[in-house]
Write an enzyme that holds these catalytic residues in place. Structure first.
Site, PDB file in Angstrom:
ATOM      1  CE  LYS A  58      54.939  42.376  40.180  1.00 28.44           C
ATOM      2  NZ  LYS A  58      53.922  41.337  40.110  1.00 28.44           N
ATOM      3  CG  HIS A  63      57.688  38.121  40.133  1.00 28.97           C
ATOM      4  ND1 HIS A  63      58.164  39.179  40.870  1.00 28.97           N
ATOM      5  CD2 HIS A  63      56.376  38.018  40.444  1.00 28.97           C
ATOM      6  CE1 HIS A  63      57.197  39.676  41.617  1.00 28.97           C
ATOM      7  NE2 HIS A  63      56.095  38.979  41.380  1.00 28.97           N
ATOM      8  CB  SER A 100      55.061  36.512  43.100  1.00 32.02           C
ATOM      9  OG  SER A 100      53.866  36.032  43.687  1.00 32.02           O
TER      10      SER A 100
HETATM   11  C1  LIG Z   1      52.472  41.418  40.299  1.00 33.13           C
HETATM   12  C2  LIG Z   1      51.856  40.225  39.682  1.00 33.13           C
HETATM   13  C3  LIG Z   1      50.754  40.352  38.836  1.00 33.13           C
HETATM   14  C4  LIG Z   1      50.028  41.652  38.659  1.00 33.13           C
HETATM   15  O1  LIG Z   1      50.746  42.551  37.886  1.00 33.13           O
HETATM   16  P1  LIG Z   1      50.433  44.115  38.052  1.00 33.13           P
HETATM   17  O2  LIG Z   1      50.925  44.699  36.781  1.00 33.13           O
HETATM   18  O3  LIG Z   1      51.196  44.576  39.247  1.00 33.13           O
HETATM   19  O4  LIG Z   1      48.957  44.239  38.226  1.00 33.13           O
HETATM   20  C5  LIG Z   1      50.292  39.221  38.199  1.00 33.13           C
HETATM   21  N1  LIG Z   1      50.852  38.013  38.402  1.00 33.13           N
HETATM   22  C6  LIG Z   1      51.910  37.864  39.232  1.00 33.13           C
HETATM   23  C7  LIG Z   1      52.497  36.512  39.411  1.00 33.13           C
HETATM   24  C8  LIG Z   1      52.435  38.954  39.907  1.00 33.13           C
HETATM   25  O5  LIG Z   1      53.442  38.794  40.754  1.00 33.13           O
END
Ligand SMILES: *Cc1c(COP(=O)(O)O)cnc(C)c1O
Length: 392
Positions: free
Chosen positions: A246, A215, A187
């Site tokens: 996302k 992602h 990320s």
């Molecule tokens: C954003 C993210 C999460 C958490 O997801 P949310 O639904 O925002 O809690 C988990 N793992 C990675 C790699 C992320 O970038």
């Protein structure tokens, strides 16, 4: 304790954070944080969102959320195991199995209230004392916290370094259970895990791979099905999670895994059991997002075109794999200065500092989406190159 005593007690800790250049505070957007948005009465050009496909404000998702709210109300009223499971949840779980693994028999999906919950649940349920989790050095905080919660032995291997992982797997022949845990798309770095090689190692050492597609979902693979959809090996069981928040534009998360894993999570995972089910609106919106991606890969192709555009404009190879572009500057102070300069020019780019990234690796993190224009991408890249050019 008086308020004054409380303030005195916490003052030192707050001062330490301020002095380290790691101070954080919240600022509210006055319009939806799409490609352009308003905050502090100014209009910004946004390069910080994870809404890679622009789905968060897509008319079809909004309509689906509105229809679901009218039909089902605003809350799910209880946890999934009490009376909070609605046919909407089941429909989305079925759609996710289709989307992620082509409906492969033996696989099922389970929704979670966030990716953070899903990662805590997965790791704490699948691993325990006596097990070993092999975790990539750059894994997300939610995976790190999942490791801690599991009480398993945690062995950190160098980022995307298959040789280091092999050596570390070889050092733990007697572990009861071995889990290799990695992000699909990292990320903060925008690079991609060597999944084929990780699966081969898992096979050789009797380990399982847990893949965080936060992602990668909606971004990599045909129609944005994720990294797992791009590997040939169908034999090795894959345990994947992804978020609905996302590229899918909504909120919540999911695990797609062999049925036994889903059954164990349903029975054991405290972050699943002891929380109210996702409300109807985000579930319906996410279902619409999955349908939209199944119907057409147009948005995913637009995103890919903009990734090439941004990579080229920043002087990176056009093969750059993801919409995440790190511009590593080193110190917190350098990043804060660069961020301020960009923000003064109206570009909303965030600086990422420890503990999100290791000390000395502070950076600007830019993301590009399907909704950016060529001119917008060119403008931010030009501003960044001006800041980062070494003094003559
Ligand atoms: C954003 C993210 C999460 C958490 O997801 P949310 O639904 O925002 O809690 C988990 N793992 C990675 C790699 C992320 O970038």
């Amino acid at each position: 304790m008086s308020l004054l005593a409380l303030q005195t007690e916490l003052a030192d800790e707050l001062e330490t954070i301020r002095a380290s250049g790691r101070w954080r505070e919240l600022r509210a957007a006055q319009s939806p944080p799409t490609v352009t948005f308003v905050r502090e009465d100014r209009t910004w050009l946004n390069f910080s969102s994870n809404d890679y496909l622009g789905l968060a404000t897509h008319p079809r998702l909004i309509a689906a959320a509105q229809t679901a709210t009218a039909a089902w109300g605003v809350g799910a009223t209880a946890s999934r195991l009490i009376c909070g499971t609605l046919t909407l949840h089941s429909a989305l779980e079925t759609a996710l199995v289709d989307f992620k693994v082509g409906g492969q028999p033996g696989y099922r999906a389970l929704l979670f209230n966030s990716g953070y919950h899903a990662n805590l649940a997965l790791l704490a349920t699948l691993a325990g004392a006596g097990d070993v989790i092999f975790s990539d050095a750059l894994n997300h905080a939610s995976l790190i916290d999942g490791c801690r919660l599991s009480r398993a032995t945690v062995v950190v291997y160098r980022h995307n370094d298959v040789d280091d992982l092999r050596a570390k797997l070889a050092e733990h022949p007697r572990a009861r259970r071995k889990l290799i845990v990695t992000e699909a798309v990292f990320s903060m770095d925008g690079d991609v895990a060597p999944l084929d090689e990780l699966l081969a190692l898992a096979e050789a050492f009797g380990a399982w791979v847990v893949l965080d597609e936060a992602h990668a979902t909606g971004v990599l693979g045909p129609h944005g099905r994720g990294l797992a959809a791009t590997v040939a090996s169908a034999d090795h069981p894959l345990i994947t999670m992804g978020t609905l928040s996302k590229a899918l534009g909504s909120f919540g998360a999911f695990v797609v895994a062999p049925e036994v894993v889903i059954e164990l999570l349903t029975n054991r995972a405290r972050p699943f059991i002891f929380t109210t089910a996702l409300p109807p609106a985000p579930v319906a919106a996410a279902l619409e997002a999955v349908c939209l991606l199944q119907e057409s890969d147009q948005l995913v192709r637009m995103l890919r075109a903009n990734i090439v555009e941004m990579a080229t404009a920043l002087g990176l190879p056009p093969t750059w794999p993801t919409p995440i572009f790190p511009v590593v500057l080193g110190s917190e102070q350098a990043v804060m200065y660069a961020m301020q300069t960009l923000q003064d020019a109206g570009f909303y780019v965030v600086g990422i500092r420890p503990p999100t990234v290791p000390p000395g690796a502070s950076r600007l993190r830019l993301t590009v989406t399907a909704a950016h224009t060529e001119a917008q991408i060119g403008a931010v890249a030009k501003a960044i190159r001006a800041i980062c050019r070494p003094p003559a």
